[in-house]
Design a protein around this motif. Sequence first.
Motif, PDB file in Angstrom:
ATOM      1  N   VAL A 130       0.839  -1.194   0.000  1.00 51.09           N
ATOM      2  CA  VAL A 130       0.000   0.000   0.000  1.00 51.09           C
ATOM      3  C   VAL A 130       0.871   1.238   0.000  1.00 51.09           C
ATOM      4  N   GLY A 131       0.480   2.231  -0.823  1.00 52.69           N
ATOM      5  CA  GLY A 131       1.249   3.474  -0.904  1.00 52.69           C
ATOM      6  C   GLY A 131       2.422   3.389  -1.891  1.00 52.69           C
ATOM      7  N   SER A 132       2.558   2.299  -2.631  1.00 53.17           N
ATOM      8  CA  SER A 132       3.681   2.154  -3.588  1.00 53.17           C
ATOM      9  C   SER A 132       3.501   3.114  -4.768  1.00 53.17           C
ATOM     10  N   ARG A 133       4.641   3.449  -5.379  1.00 52.50           N
ATOM     11  CA  ARG A 133       4.660   4.297  -6.581  1.00 52.50           C
ATOM     12  C   ARG A 133       5.532   3.611  -7.653  1.00 52.50           C
ATOM     13  N   GLU A 183       0.938   7.958  -8.456  1.00 51.04           N
ATOM     14  CA  GLU A 183       0.735   8.969  -7.420  1.00 51.04           C
ATOM     15  C   GLU A 183       0.136   8.309  -6.167  1.00 51.04           C
ATOM     16  N   ASP A 184      -1.030   8.732  -5.703  1.00 49.89           N
ATOM     17  CA  ASP A 184      -1.620   8.143  -4.492  1.00 49.89           C
ATOM     18  C   ASP A 184      -2.690   7.120  -4.809  1.00 49.89           C
ATOM     19  N   SER A 185      -2.689   6.568  -6.043  1.00 51.65           N
ATOM     20  CA  SER A 185      -3.762   5.663  -6.467  1.00 51.65           C
ATOM     21  C   SER A 185      -3.707   4.316  -5.753  1.00 51.65           C
ATOM     22  N   LEU A 186      -2.564   3.949  -5.206  1.00 51.91           N
ATOM     23  CA  LEU A 186      -2.426   2.651  -4.552  1.00 51.91           C
ATOM     24  C   LEU A 186      -2.398   2.793  -3.028  1.00 51.91           C
ATOM     25  N   ASP A 187      -3.087   3.768  -2.513  1.00 52.70           N
ATOM     26  CA  ASP A 187      -3.104   3.964  -1.074  1.00 52.70           C
ATOM     27  C   ASP A 187      -4.096   3.042  -0.379  1.00 52.70           C
ATOM     28  N   GLU A 188      -4.909   2.322  -1.112  1.00 50.96           N
ATOM     29  CA  GLU A 188      -5.865   1.396  -0.521  1.00 50.96           C
ATOM     30  C   GLU A 188      -5.589  -0.011  -1.030  1.00 50.96           C
TER      31      GLU A 188
END
Length: 217
Positions: A130-133, A183-188
């Motif tokens: 989670v949170g990876s870029r 960007e922040d798309s993988l925060d969940e």
Amino acid sequence: MSSGRGSLADHPVIVIISVVAAVVGLIVGVKELKGTDSAPPSVAAPTATDTDTTLHTPAATRAAPTQEEDMPGRDEESNDSEPAREPVTQPVEEEPSRAAAVQSPGHTGLLVVRIKLGSSGKTGPDTYRVGSRPGANTEVYDDTGRLDRGCYVQWTLSRGSEVVRRVTSARCRPPSITLFNFEDSLDEPGSYILKADVTTDWRQAGTESVTFNVVPG
């Protein structure tokens, strides 16, 4: 006997004539002997006419070509002329291939699209934290090779049935930056699908997608 001898002495002229005749006969005999030293007519050296006939007649006979042995026949002349016809036939055979090369347009056929995800935050074969870029790029090919300009990518990132992010890239090959940034798309956490719809200036189209999971880190 004495009467005979006296008769010769009485005629000295006869004696002188006899001696002269003997001397003349001797001279004539010597000359005849000298004449016999030369070669007899039967063994005389051959004349120029005989030599020319015996030496040159065979050579002249050999030099004269005959139709059967020395002169080339009709079959041989036709074989010698065959190589001259090759330059005439070769351009005719190559002409269709040249015409096809000129008429064949570039950038034809189906597109082959590949998505290359980065490795930042990767914890497994298809798993990211989670949170990876990680970022993503494409490799796009047609019959001319890998495409760069004149090639466009419509990126669509979805989580389940929800569209999380949509971006358009003006190129198919990354210059010095990443074509798609999460960007922040993988925060969940969840299951994600990243899809790339590719089009070109030559009216070509292709699509590719990858599926991966995002897990708590």
